[in-house]
Design an enzyme around this catalytic site. Structure first.
Site: not given
Length: 609
Positions: A182, A257
């Site tokens: 991320e 995710e």
């Protein structure tokens, strides 16, 4: 003799054949719309779990539960600070044996997506970075700072020794490896991202590499030429559109995710995601042929002092609780939930007709243990270690301390407004040994009015590291303790004794039977016997704030503000016969007993009086 040799030769041939079969190499690659395994499309139906959050004795059980729900893959982070707590000393043993975790997955017929990027986030202390990177306050993590990169490379090279042989390219079950994590939520330096790629390649990770980012952050975070996965996006059309945009108009399509649950902060309600709605979203994603990793399938528990915290420019510091139940399909103790059963039904619809899922194991048995007497008492102020004198307070890092507590002591002779500038993170204040109040970074409460202060009074400030920030812009500003100065009515207070209280273990503490009712931080110790071992939950509702050790294991933290009011005790850490428990409490005193419950309390924001 000849007959014996013939039998031995046959046995060795059988063993060799089996080993060769286990090491059979597969070809895993990226197709235009799907992952390809040995030339055939593979839809990864994956669930995240972390070896550090699950007692190693239960790894296989949790893998079997994954298979029973229909998963074919496990996603997992690796936490740098779990493997190199002391710089240059690497630990891949016991619960840190990530290679064994991967091998068990292979034995249970599961592929693995490995996420070893040094930054993990994961509601884990400092996002997985080791605390010692902060000893030099000028070092910038998650950057091309040569000092950071040097430590990073050394760690990845050690990790590679564990994991490179387990890649699918070497006959193992690791399908692909994530670089960074991320990154688009933090910065957008493509040269830094490419340096990550280079470090992994040079260490021997020769399979498929990928990145993952939130939908709004992918442009900043992805590395051109490598698969960009998306986090948190549930609309199949949008998933494909976004990945196409950043991957030369093609897939495969992977939600790295997908959140069927969420984590908890202290002082907030337990997060819940409705099972019915989540199952419908899962059905739509799988129906579109998209691969998915559920974050989390099984969260487990963040034990020791390893919880992280969130903070950004608009939201205050918020530390996470020890339970990582996550409202996930498999609960904190490894039991199937309603969500597990609904997801299993959805997944079964998308499997080939000839695949039959294993039966769902029954819920694990639990016990409740009656009153455990806490007969040993050790007040912390009565046995302080040797202090370090300084003009101004020293941070944890300056004291060469990772986690736990630091006691700051000085003398004052006047009342006034006591202010601790840049407190990290929670403090209890004492005058001549009497507790007079608390300070809390969560509430931006850094000041306390002192009254009736006698001459030459002892001022004690006990500061707890409540968890270094694991996400957002403040990763590089993560030193702990009193990080600036202490003032009294605007005047800087100087001349301090700094006492390190890391509580890495509880060796050396001396206990007495006397239990004074003075409200001071103390350890309460007891022994108890059980003839029956099963999972159970410590009832912490009558305690204040602290942590618990059981038979040498730090079970994690508790805090009466909730919502978590119990601590999970794995059956494997109980002993038939004599057991030893020690509770540290910094807020309440006079404890004489503790008990356990057969069920957890994760959603009670107000503790019992």
């Amino acid at each position: 003799m000849k007959k014996s040799l013939t039998i031995l030769s046959a046995a060795l041939l059988f063993l060799s054949t089996n080993l060769q079969a286990q090491k059979a190499t597969h070809k895993f690659e990226l197709g235009d719309s799907s992952f390809m395994l040995d030339g055939k499309p593979l839809q990864m139906i994956s669930g995240e779990m972390h070896c550090a959050r699950i007692p190693k004795e239960y790894w296989r059980d949790r893998m079997k539960m994954a298979k029973a729900m229909g998963l074919n893959t496990i996603g997992t982070y690796v936490f740098w600070n779990a493997h190199e707590e002391v710089q240059g000393k690497y630990d891949f043993s016991g619960n840190n044996n990530i290679a064994e975790f991967v091998k068990i997955a292979q034995e249970e017929g599961l592929w693995v997506v490995m996420r070893p990027s040094p930054y993990a986030c994961a509601e884990w202390e400092f996002g997985g970075y080791p605390w010692w990177l902060l000893k030099d306050s000028s070092v910038k993590v998650r950057s091309k700072d040569p000092r950071f990169i040097e430590a990073y490379k050394k760690y990845i090279n050690q990790l590679a020794k564990q994991l490179v042989p387990l890649q699918v390219t070497h006959g193992g079950n690791i399908l692909m490896v994530q670089i960074e994590n991320e990154y688009g939520s933090y910065s957008d330096d493509k040269s830094y991202m490419d340096l990550n790629r280079q470090i992994f390649r040079e260490a021997g990770f020769d399979g498929v590499l990928f990145t993952c980012d939130g939908a709004d952050q992918m442009t900043k975070g992805y590395l051109p030429g490598y698969l960009p996965a998306v986090n948190g996006l549930e609309d199949p059309v949008e998933v494909k559109k976004l990945i196409n945009k950043h991957h030369e108009g093609k897939g495969p399509y992977y939600v790295a995710e997908w959140y069927p649950g969420w984590f908890d902060h202290w002082g907030e309600k337990h997060a819940k995601v409705a099972a019915e709605g989540a199952a419908k979203k899962l059905d739509a994603i799988l129906g579109a042929g998209i691969s998915i990793n559920m974050y989390m399938f099984h969260g487990g528990t963040t034990r020791d002092f390893m919880n992280g915290a969130n903070m950004n420019k608009t939201e205050a510091y918020a530390p996470q609780v020890s339970s990582y139940d996550y409202d996930s399909p498999l609960d904190e103790a490894g039991n199937p939930t309603e969500k597990f059963l609904k997801f299993r039904d959805v997944i079964a619809k998308h499997l080939p007709a000839d695949i039959k899922l294993p039966a769902v194991p029954a819920k694990k048995r639990t016990i409740a243990i009656g009153d455990i007497q806490l007969s040993g008492y050790a007040p912390v102020f009565n046995k302080l270690p040797k202090g370090l004198t300084s003009k101004t307070p020293l941070t944890f890092e300056e004291l060469n301390q990772a986690y736990g507590f630091v006691l700051y002591r000085t003398h004052i002779s006047a009342a006034g407004l006591l202010k601790v500038k840049e407190l990290r993170d929670y403090a209890t204040i004492y005058i001549n040994g009497k507790q007079i109040g608390t300070l809390d970074r969560r509430l931006t409460k850094d000041s306390l009015q002192l009254v009736n202060v006698p001459k030459n009074a002892v001022l004690d400030i006990l500061v707890e590291n409540n968890g270094r920030i694991n996400y957002g812009p403040y990763l590089t500003d993560n030193r702990h303790g009193i990080t600036r100065e202490v003032s009294l009515d605007g005047k800087i207070v100087q001349n301090w004794e700094n006492y390190s209280l890391p509580f890495a273990n509880l060796k050396g503490w001396k206990y007495t039977a006397a239990n004074i009712d003075k409200v001071q931080p103390a350890l309460y110790k007891g022994t108890f016997e059980v003839s029956d071992v099963a999972d159970t939950y410590l009832d912490m509702r009558r305690f204040g704030k602290g942590f618990v050790f059981l038979n040498g294991h730090n079970l994690g933290k508790y805090w009466n503000i909730g919502a978590q009011q119990t601590i999970y005790v794995p059956a494997v850490w109980l002993k038939k016969g004599k057991n030893e428990i020690t509770v540290f409490d910094q807020l309440k005193s006079g404890h004489t007993k503790i008990s356990t419950l057969a069920d957890p309390i994760l959603d009670s924001p107000v503790a019992a009086k």
